[in-house]
Motif scaffolding. Structure first.
Motif, PDB file in Angstrom:
ATOM      1  N   MET A 223      -4.328   5.140   5.280  1.00  0.00           N
ATOM      2  CA  MET A 223      -3.649   5.138   3.995  1.00  0.00           C
ATOM      3  C   MET A 223      -3.707   6.528   3.360  1.00  0.00           C
ATOM      4  SD  MET A 223      -4.290   2.716   0.658  1.00  0.00           S
ATOM      5  CE  MET A 223      -3.892   1.230   1.553  1.00  0.00           C
ATOM      6  N   MET A 227       0.256   1.844  -1.845  1.00  0.00           N
ATOM      7  CA  MET A 227       1.322   1.131  -1.147  1.00  0.00           C
ATOM      8  C   MET A 227       2.135   0.221  -2.057  1.00  0.00           C
ATOM      9  SD  MET A 227       0.709   2.334   1.885  1.00  0.00           S
ATOM     10  CE  MET A 227       1.844   1.352   2.817  1.00  0.00           C
ATOM     11  N   TYR A 228       1.830   0.222  -3.350  1.00  0.00           N
ATOM     12  CA  TYR A 228       2.579  -0.622  -4.292  1.00  0.00           C
ATOM     13  C   TYR A 228       2.938   0.188  -5.534  1.00  0.00           C
ATOM     14  CZ  TYR A 228      -1.978  -1.014  -6.604  1.00  0.00           C
ATOM     15  OH  TYR A 228      -3.168  -0.727  -7.224  1.00  0.00           O
ATOM     16  N   ASN A 257      -1.958  -2.822   2.262  1.00  0.00           N
ATOM     17  CA  ASN A 257      -2.703  -1.741   2.905  1.00  0.00           C
ATOM     18  C   ASN A 257      -2.007  -1.275   4.185  1.00  0.00           C
ATOM     19  OD1 ASN A 257      -3.805  -4.388   3.984  1.00  0.00           O
ATOM     20  ND2 ASN A 257      -4.786  -2.975   5.403  1.00  0.00           N
ATOM     21  N   GLU A 258      -0.807  -1.783   4.443  1.00  0.00           N
ATOM     22  CA  GLU A 258       0.055  -1.327   5.527  1.00  0.00           C
ATOM     23  C   GLU A 258       1.489  -1.327   5.013  1.00  0.00           C
ATOM     24  OE1 GLU A 258      -0.457  -3.356   9.196  1.00  0.00           O
ATOM     25  OE2 GLU A 258      -2.588  -2.869   9.371  1.00  0.00           O
ATOM     26  N   PRO A 259       2.372  -0.557   5.641  1.00  0.00           N
ATOM     27  CA  PRO A 259       3.742  -0.387   5.111  1.00  0.00           C
ATOM     28  C   PRO A 259       4.500  -1.687   4.849  1.00  0.00           C
ATOM     29  CG  PRO A 259       3.314   1.230   6.820  1.00  0.00           C
ATOM     30  CD  PRO A 259       2.123   0.315   6.803  1.00  0.00           C
ATOM     31  N   GLN A 287       6.074  -5.645  -3.198  1.00  0.00           N
ATOM     32  CA  GLN A 287       5.121  -4.588  -3.524  1.00  0.00           C
ATOM     33  C   GLN A 287       5.693  -3.521  -4.461  1.00  0.00           C
ATOM     34  OE1 GLN A 287       5.249  -1.226  -0.405  1.00  0.00           O
ATOM     35  NE2 GLN A 287       4.735  -3.033   0.805  1.00  0.00           N
TER      36      GLN A 287
END
Length: 388
Positions: A223, A227-228, A257-259, A287
Protein backbone atom coordinates in the motif's frame (compact mmCIF):
# COMPACT_ATOMS: atom_id res chain seq x y z
CA UNK A 1 -10.76 -54.93 7.21
CA UNK A 2 -11.05 -54.13 10.90
CA UNK A 3 -7.36 -54.94 11.43
CA UNK A 4 -6.36 -52.65 8.53
CA UNK A 5 -8.55 -49.84 9.88
CA UNK A 6 -7.02 -50.28 13.33
CA UNK A 7 -3.55 -50.06 11.78
CA UNK A 8 -4.44 -46.95 9.76
CA UNK A 9 -5.95 -45.36 12.87
CA UNK A 10 -2.71 -46.01 14.74
CA UNK A 11 -0.44 -44.73 11.98
CA UNK A 12 -2.55 -41.58 11.56
CA UNK A 13 -2.30 -40.98 15.31
CA UNK A 14 1.48 -41.38 15.21
CA UNK A 15 1.83 -38.99 12.28
CA UNK A 16 -0.39 -36.34 13.82
CA UNK A 17 0.42 -36.74 17.51
CA UNK A 18 2.75 -33.77 18.04
CA UNK A 19 0.93 -31.15 15.88
CA UNK A 20 -2.47 -32.20 17.28
CA UNK A 21 -1.04 -31.99 20.80
CA UNK A 22 0.06 -28.39 20.11
CA UNK A 23 -3.16 -27.42 18.36
CA UNK A 24 -5.36 -28.90 21.09
CA UNK A 25 -3.53 -27.28 24.01
CA UNK A 26 -3.36 -23.85 22.36
CA UNK A 27 -6.99 -24.10 21.24
CA UNK A 28 -8.17 -24.81 24.78
CA UNK A 29 -6.21 -21.87 26.15
CA UNK A 30 -7.56 -19.54 23.46
CA UNK A 31 -11.16 -20.28 24.45
CA UNK A 32 -10.46 -17.88 27.30
CA UNK A 33 -8.15 -15.54 25.37
CA UNK A 34 -9.78 -12.32 26.55
CA UNK A 35 -9.78 -13.42 30.20
CA UNK A 36 -6.09 -14.31 29.89
CA UNK A 37 -5.40 -10.97 28.21
CA UNK A 38 -7.06 -9.10 31.07
CA UNK A 39 -4.66 -10.79 33.49
CA UNK A 40 -1.58 -10.14 31.37
CA UNK A 41 -2.35 -6.72 29.85
CA UNK A 42 -5.70 -5.59 31.18
CA UNK A 43 -4.80 -1.91 30.82
CA UNK A 44 -4.65 -2.42 27.03
CA UNK A 45 -7.56 -4.73 26.22
CA UNK A 46 -10.09 -3.37 28.73
CA UNK A 47 -11.65 0.06 29.23
CA UNK A 48 -14.23 1.60 31.53
CA UNK A 49 -17.29 1.86 29.32
CA UNK A 50 -19.26 5.09 29.56
CA UNK A 51 -22.57 6.10 28.05
CA UNK A 52 -21.39 7.20 24.61
CA UNK A 53 -18.56 6.39 22.25
CA UNK A 54 -16.79 9.06 20.25
CA UNK A 55 -17.88 9.34 16.65
CA UNK A 56 -16.30 6.93 14.18
CA UNK A 57 -15.05 9.79 12.00
CA UNK A 58 -13.36 11.40 15.02
CA UNK A 59 -11.61 8.17 16.00
CA UNK A 60 -10.47 7.50 12.43
CA UNK A 61 -9.06 11.01 12.19
CA UNK A 62 -7.09 10.54 15.41
CA UNK A 63 -5.58 7.28 14.19
CA UNK A 64 -4.64 8.78 10.82
CA UNK A 65 -3.04 11.80 12.47
CA UNK A 66 -1.02 9.78 15.00
CA UNK A 67 0.03 7.03 12.59
CA UNK A 68 0.55 9.14 9.51
CA UNK A 69 2.79 6.51 7.90
CA UNK A 70 0.12 3.78 8.26
CA UNK A 71 -3.26 3.14 6.68
CA UNK A 72 -6.26 1.64 8.47
CA UNK A 73 -7.31 -1.72 7.00
CA UNK A 74 -9.66 -3.03 9.68
CA UNK A 75 -11.49 -1.94 12.83
CA UNK A 76 -12.97 -4.28 15.46
CA UNK A 77 -15.93 -2.88 17.42
CA UNK A 78 -16.61 -5.25 20.30
CA UNK A 79 -20.17 -5.58 21.59
CA UNK A 80 -18.81 -5.80 25.13
CA UNK A 81 -18.60 -2.13 26.25
CA UNK A 82 -15.64 -2.93 28.50
CA UNK A 83 -13.39 -4.02 25.63
CA UNK A 84 -11.12 -1.62 23.79
CA UNK A 85 -11.22 -1.33 20.00
CA UNK A 86 -8.65 -3.18 17.90
CA UNK A 87 -7.47 -1.25 14.84
CA UNK A 88 -5.49 -3.00 12.10
CA UNK A 89 -2.91 -0.93 10.25
CA UNK A 90 -0.70 -1.43 7.21
CA UNK A 91 2.51 0.62 7.10
CA UNK A 92 3.28 2.54 3.93
CA UNK A 93 5.45 0.56 1.49
CA UNK A 94 4.85 -2.68 3.43
CA UNK A 95 2.46 -5.63 3.20
CA UNK A 96 2.41 -6.69 6.88
CA UNK A 97 -0.55 -6.01 9.13
CA UNK A 98 -0.08 -4.39 12.54
CA UNK A 99 -2.67 -3.67 15.22
CA UNK A 100 -3.22 -1.18 18.02
CA UNK A 101 -5.66 -0.93 20.92
CA UNK A 102 -7.79 2.20 21.26
CA UNK A 103 -10.27 3.45 23.85
CA UNK A 104 -13.42 4.10 21.80
CA UNK A 105 -14.91 6.34 24.52
CA UNK A 106 -11.98 8.69 25.14
CA UNK A 107 -9.96 8.25 21.95
CA UNK A 108 -6.90 7.33 24.03
CA UNK A 109 -4.25 5.18 22.35
CA UNK A 110 -3.53 2.19 24.55
CA UNK A 111 -0.67 0.58 22.59
CA UNK A 112 1.79 1.05 19.77
CA UNK A 113 1.56 -0.87 16.46
CA UNK A 114 2.38 -4.55 16.99
CA UNK A 115 2.60 -7.63 14.79
CA UNK A 116 0.37 -10.66 15.28
CA UNK A 117 3.11 -12.45 17.24
CA UNK A 118 4.22 -9.62 19.52
CA UNK A 119 1.81 -10.42 22.36
CA UNK A 120 1.73 -13.84 24.01
CA UNK A 121 -1.93 -14.67 23.32
CA UNK A 122 -1.68 -13.40 19.75
CA UNK A 123 1.41 -15.58 19.33
CA UNK A 124 -0.69 -18.51 20.57
CA UNK A 125 -3.31 -17.74 17.91
CA UNK A 126 -0.64 -17.86 15.21
CA UNK A 127 0.80 -21.08 16.65
CA UNK A 128 -2.67 -22.64 16.77
CA UNK A 129 -3.71 -21.59 13.26
CA UNK A 130 -0.51 -22.03 11.26
CA UNK A 131 2.12 -23.50 13.62
CA UNK A 132 4.22 -20.31 13.16
CA UNK A 133 4.97 -21.38 9.57
CA UNK A 134 2.87 -18.82 7.68
CA UNK A 135 1.21 -20.25 4.52
CA UNK A 136 3.06 -23.54 4.86
CA UNK A 137 1.70 -23.82 8.37
CA UNK A 138 -1.82 -23.22 7.08
CA UNK A 139 -1.42 -26.17 4.72
CA UNK A 140 0.01 -28.38 7.46
CA UNK A 141 -2.73 -27.41 9.92
CA UNK A 142 -5.36 -28.12 7.26
CA UNK A 143 -3.94 -31.61 6.71
CA UNK A 144 -3.91 -32.31 10.44
CA UNK A 145 -7.50 -31.09 10.72
CA UNK A 146 -8.44 -33.71 8.13
CA UNK A 147 -6.43 -36.31 10.05
CA UNK A 148 -8.34 -35.37 13.21
CA UNK A 149 -11.60 -36.00 11.36
CA UNK A 150 -10.25 -39.35 10.11
CA UNK A 151 -9.21 -40.34 13.64
CA UNK A 152 -12.62 -39.41 15.01
CA UNK A 153 -14.54 -41.33 12.36
CA UNK A 154 -12.31 -44.42 12.44
CA UNK A 155 -12.34 -44.40 16.24
CA UNK A 156 -16.14 -44.54 16.27
CA UNK A 157 -16.13 -47.29 13.64
CA UNK A 158 -13.58 -49.37 15.55
CA UNK A 159 -15.61 -48.98 18.71
CA UNK A 160 -19.09 -49.17 17.24
CA UNK A 161 -20.60 -49.91 20.64
CA UNK A 162 -19.02 -46.72 22.00
CA UNK A 163 -21.89 -46.14 24.44
CA UNK A 164 -20.51 -49.07 26.45
CA UNK A 165 -17.35 -47.05 27.08
CA UNK A 166 -19.03 -43.84 28.20
CA UNK A 167 -18.58 -44.74 31.89
CA UNK A 168 -16.04 -47.58 31.72
CA UNK A 169 -12.73 -46.80 33.41
CA UNK A 170 -10.94 -49.61 35.24
CA UNK A 171 -8.73 -47.55 37.53
CA UNK A 172 -7.32 -50.57 39.37
CA UNK A 173 -6.53 -52.60 36.27
CA UNK A 174 -3.11 -52.91 34.64
CA UNK A 175 -1.88 -49.60 33.26
CA UNK A 176 -2.35 -50.56 29.62
CA UNK A 177 -5.98 -51.54 30.32
CA UNK A 178 -6.51 -48.30 32.24
CA UNK A 179 -5.06 -46.26 29.36
CA UNK A 180 -7.14 -48.23 26.87
CA UNK A 181 -10.33 -47.47 28.83
CA UNK A 182 -9.35 -43.81 29.18
CA UNK A 183 -8.59 -43.56 25.44
CA UNK A 184 -12.01 -45.00 24.54
CA UNK A 185 -13.87 -43.02 27.19
CA UNK A 186 -12.56 -39.55 26.31
CA UNK A 187 -12.73 -40.37 22.60
CA UNK A 188 -16.39 -41.42 22.86
CA UNK A 189 -17.36 -38.33 24.86
CA UNK A 190 -15.34 -35.86 22.83
CA UNK A 191 -15.64 -37.19 19.29
CA UNK A 192 -18.75 -35.15 18.23
CA UNK A 193 -17.14 -31.85 19.22
CA UNK A 194 -13.72 -32.89 17.94
CA UNK A 195 -15.25 -33.67 14.54
CA UNK A 196 -16.81 -30.19 14.53
CA UNK A 197 -13.49 -28.57 15.51
CA UNK A 198 -11.60 -30.53 12.86
CA UNK A 199 -14.10 -29.72 10.12
CA UNK A 200 -14.43 -26.00 10.89
CA UNK A 201 -10.69 -25.51 11.39
CA UNK A 202 -9.92 -27.43 8.21
CA UNK A 203 -12.46 -25.39 6.25
CA UNK A 204 -10.90 -22.08 7.29
CA UNK A 205 -7.37 -23.21 6.56
CA UNK A 206 -8.31 -24.59 3.15
CA UNK A 207 -10.30 -21.44 2.33
CA UNK A 208 -7.26 -19.28 3.19
CA UNK A 209 -5.02 -21.52 1.10
CA UNK A 210 -7.35 -21.28 -1.90
CA UNK A 211 -7.26 -17.50 -1.56
CA UNK A 212 -3.47 -17.56 -1.45
CA UNK A 213 -3.27 -19.88 -4.47
CA UNK A 214 -5.23 -17.31 -6.48
CA UNK A 215 -2.27 -14.96 -5.98
CA UNK A 216 0.57 -17.42 -6.56
CA UNK A 217 3.40 -15.77 -8.47
CA UNK A 218 2.19 -12.28 -7.64
CA UNK A 219 4.27 -9.97 -5.50
CA UNK A 220 2.54 -9.04 -2.20
CA UNK A 221 0.53 -5.84 -2.63
CA UNK A 222 2.22 -2.87 -1.03
CA UNK A 223 0.00 0.00 0.00
CA UNK A 224 1.34 3.40 -1.02
CA UNK A 225 -1.75 5.54 -0.53
CA UNK A 226 -5.21 5.45 1.00
CA UNK A 227 -7.50 3.16 -0.96
CA UNK A 228 -10.75 5.00 -0.19
CA UNK A 229 -12.08 8.54 -0.52
CA UNK A 230 -10.78 10.66 2.35
CA UNK A 231 -13.99 12.72 2.37
CA UNK A 232 -16.26 9.77 3.17
CA UNK A 233 -18.09 9.83 6.51
CA UNK A 234 -18.11 6.45 8.20
CA UNK A 235 -20.67 7.72 10.70
CA UNK A 236 -23.06 8.26 7.80
CA UNK A 237 -22.28 4.84 6.35
CA UNK A 238 -22.99 3.17 9.70
CA UNK A 239 -26.29 5.06 10.04
CA UNK A 240 -27.23 4.01 6.52
CA UNK A 241 -26.40 0.39 7.43
CA UNK A 242 -28.87 0.53 10.33
CA UNK A 243 -31.58 1.73 7.96
CA UNK A 244 -30.93 -0.92 5.33
CA UNK A 245 -30.72 -3.75 7.90
CA UNK A 246 -33.04 -3.07 10.85
CA UNK A 247 -31.35 -3.63 14.20
CA UNK A 248 -27.88 -3.78 12.62
CA UNK A 249 -25.05 -3.44 15.17
CA UNK A 250 -21.65 -2.86 13.53
CA UNK A 251 -18.85 -5.11 14.84
CA UNK A 252 -16.13 -4.82 12.19
CA UNK A 253 -15.25 -2.37 9.43
CA UNK A 254 -13.14 -3.66 6.57
CA UNK A 255 -11.23 -0.83 4.90
CA UNK A 256 -9.91 -1.37 1.35
CA UNK A 257 -6.35 -2.69 1.35
CA UNK A 258 -6.16 -3.82 -2.30
CA UNK A 259 -7.22 -2.00 -5.51
CA UNK A 260 -10.47 -3.94 -6.03
CA UNK A 261 -11.59 -3.92 -2.39
CA UNK A 262 -14.66 -2.06 -1.22
CA UNK A 263 -15.75 -0.85 2.20
CA UNK A 264 -17.60 -3.60 4.07
CA UNK A 265 -19.28 -3.16 7.43
CA UNK A 266 -20.00 -6.40 9.28
CA UNK A 267 -22.41 -6.67 12.17
CA UNK A 268 -24.89 -8.50 14.33
CA UNK A 269 -28.68 -8.40 14.13
CA UNK A 270 -31.44 -9.38 16.58
CA UNK A 271 -33.70 -12.40 16.07
CA UNK A 272 -30.97 -14.32 14.25
CA UNK A 273 -30.25 -18.02 14.63
CA UNK A 274 -28.58 -19.37 17.77
CA UNK A 275 -25.32 -20.10 15.96
CA UNK A 276 -25.18 -16.82 14.01
CA UNK A 277 -21.92 -14.98 14.62
CA UNK A 278 -21.48 -11.29 15.40
CA UNK A 279 -20.21 -10.85 11.83
CA UNK A 280 -23.09 -12.70 10.15
CA UNK A 281 -24.59 -9.70 8.32
CA UNK A 282 -22.78 -7.14 6.20
CA UNK A 283 -23.22 -4.14 3.92
CA UNK A 284 -20.87 -3.14 1.10
CA UNK A 285 -20.21 0.45 -0.03
CA UNK A 286 -18.20 1.85 -2.92
CA UNK A 287 -14.72 2.87 -1.76
CA UNK A 288 -14.78 6.20 -3.61
CA UNK A 289 -18.39 7.38 -3.71
CA UNK A 290 -19.73 5.63 -0.63
CA UNK A 291 -22.71 4.42 -2.64
CA UNK A 292 -24.55 1.36 -1.36
CA UNK A 293 -23.72 -1.78 -3.34
CA UNK A 294 -25.10 -4.85 -1.59
CA UNK A 295 -26.11 -6.35 1.75
CA UNK A 296 -26.28 -9.71 3.49
CA UNK A 297 -28.89 -10.14 6.21
CA UNK A 298 -28.37 -13.46 7.99
CA UNK A 299 -32.12 -13.64 8.63
CA UNK A 300 -32.94 -13.87 4.94
CA UNK A 301 -30.03 -15.68 3.25
CA UNK A 302 -29.67 -19.25 2.03
CA UNK A 303 -28.89 -22.19 4.26
CA UNK A 304 -25.29 -22.52 2.97
CA UNK A 305 -24.37 -19.03 4.19
CA UNK A 306 -26.01 -19.75 7.55
CA UNK A 307 -24.04 -22.99 7.93
CA UNK A 308 -20.67 -21.43 7.03
CA UNK A 309 -21.31 -18.48 9.35
CA UNK A 310 -22.11 -20.88 12.22
CA UNK A 311 -18.55 -22.25 12.03
CA UNK A 312 -17.26 -19.34 14.12
CA UNK A 313 -19.59 -20.03 17.06
CA UNK A 314 -19.08 -23.79 16.74
CA UNK A 315 -15.28 -23.59 16.59
CA UNK A 316 -14.88 -21.22 19.54
CA UNK A 317 -17.82 -22.54 21.57
CA UNK A 318 -19.25 -19.07 22.21
CA UNK A 319 -22.88 -19.89 21.36
CA UNK A 320 -23.87 -20.92 24.91
CA UNK A 321 -22.01 -18.39 27.02
CA UNK A 322 -19.65 -19.50 29.77
CA UNK A 323 -21.00 -23.07 29.94
CA UNK A 324 -20.29 -23.89 26.28
CA UNK A 325 -16.85 -22.29 26.52
CA UNK A 326 -15.96 -24.44 29.55
CA UNK A 327 -17.10 -27.55 27.64
CA UNK A 328 -15.03 -26.52 24.59
CA UNK A 329 -12.03 -25.86 26.85
CA UNK A 330 -12.25 -29.37 28.35
CA UNK A 331 -12.91 -31.12 25.02
CA UNK A 332 -10.08 -29.16 23.43
CA UNK A 333 -7.64 -30.94 25.73
CA UNK A 334 -8.91 -34.39 24.67
CA UNK A 335 -6.59 -34.73 21.62
CA UNK A 336 -3.66 -34.26 23.99
CA UNK A 337 -5.03 -37.04 26.24
CA UNK A 338 -5.63 -39.27 23.22
CA UNK A 339 -2.08 -38.58 22.06
CA UNK A 340 -0.52 -39.61 25.40
CA UNK A 341 -2.69 -42.71 25.87
CA UNK A 342 -2.41 -43.71 22.23
CA UNK A 343 1.39 -43.43 22.22
CA UNK A 344 1.63 -45.41 25.47
CA UNK A 345 -0.50 -48.25 24.09
CA UNK A 346 1.38 -48.23 20.77
CA UNK A 347 4.77 -48.54 22.50
CA UNK A 348 3.48 -51.21 24.86
CA UNK A 349 2.01 -53.27 22.02
CA UNK A 350 5.14 -52.79 19.94
CA UNK A 351 7.27 -53.92 22.88
CA UNK A 352 5.01 -56.93 23.47
CA UNK A 353 5.15 -57.91 19.79
CA UNK A 354 8.92 -57.60 19.77
CA UNK A 355 9.17 -59.69 22.95
CA UNK A 356 6.93 -62.34 21.37
CA UNK A 357 9.08 -62.39 18.23
CA UNK A 358 12.23 -62.72 20.31
CA UNK A 359 10.67 -65.56 22.31
CA UNK A 360 9.64 -67.42 19.15
CA UNK A 361 13.08 -66.91 17.63
CA UNK A 362 14.71 -68.22 20.80
CA UNK A 363 12.52 -71.34 20.79
CA UNK A 364 13.31 -72.00 17.14
CA UNK A 365 16.98 -71.63 17.85
CA UNK A 366 16.77 -74.02 20.80
CA UNK A 367 14.83 -76.57 18.73
CA UNK A 368 17.30 -76.30 15.89
CA UNK A 369 20.18 -76.77 18.28
CA UNK A 370 18.49 -79.82 19.90
CA UNK A 371 17.89 -81.48 16.52
CA UNK A 372 21.51 -81.15 15.45
CA UNK A 373 23.63 -84.37 16.07
CA UNK A 374 26.29 -84.06 18.69
CA UNK A 375 29.55 -83.94 16.78
CA UNK A 376 31.55 -85.52 19.59
CA UNK A 377 29.14 -88.44 19.74
CA UNK A 378 29.49 -88.95 16.01
CA UNK A 379 33.27 -88.97 16.26
CA UNK A 380 33.19 -91.61 19.01
CA UNK A 381 30.96 -94.00 17.08
CA UNK A 382 32.58 -93.55 13.73
CA UNK A 383 34.88 -96.46 12.81
CA UNK A 384 38.41 -95.23 12.36
CA UNK A 385 40.32 -96.52 9.34
CA UNK A 386 42.98 -99.17 10.03
CA UNK A 387 46.54 -97.99 9.97
CA UNK A 388 48.71 -99.56 7.29
Amino acid sequence: MRKKLFKWHGYAGLIACLPLFIISITGSILVFKYELDTLIRGEIVSVEGVTKRQSMDSLITKVNEKHIDHEIVGWVLFQDPERSDVVFLMPSEQSNWYHIYLNGYTGEFLSEPALATDYFTDWLVTLHAELLLDHTGLAIAAVYSLILIFLGVTGLILHRAFWKNLFKLRTKARRILYYSDLHKLVGAWGSPILLVLGFTGGYWNIAHLVHELDHVGEAPFVMTDRMYNRALSFDELMLDAQVRIPGFDATYIRFPNEPDDQIIIYGDVPDSALLASQYASSITYDQQTGDYQSKTDIRSVGILHVIVDSFRQLHFGTFGGLLSRIIWFVVGIIPAILTVTGLYMWFKRRKAKQAKKNKIAKRLQERKHAEQPNQESIDEHTEKPALT
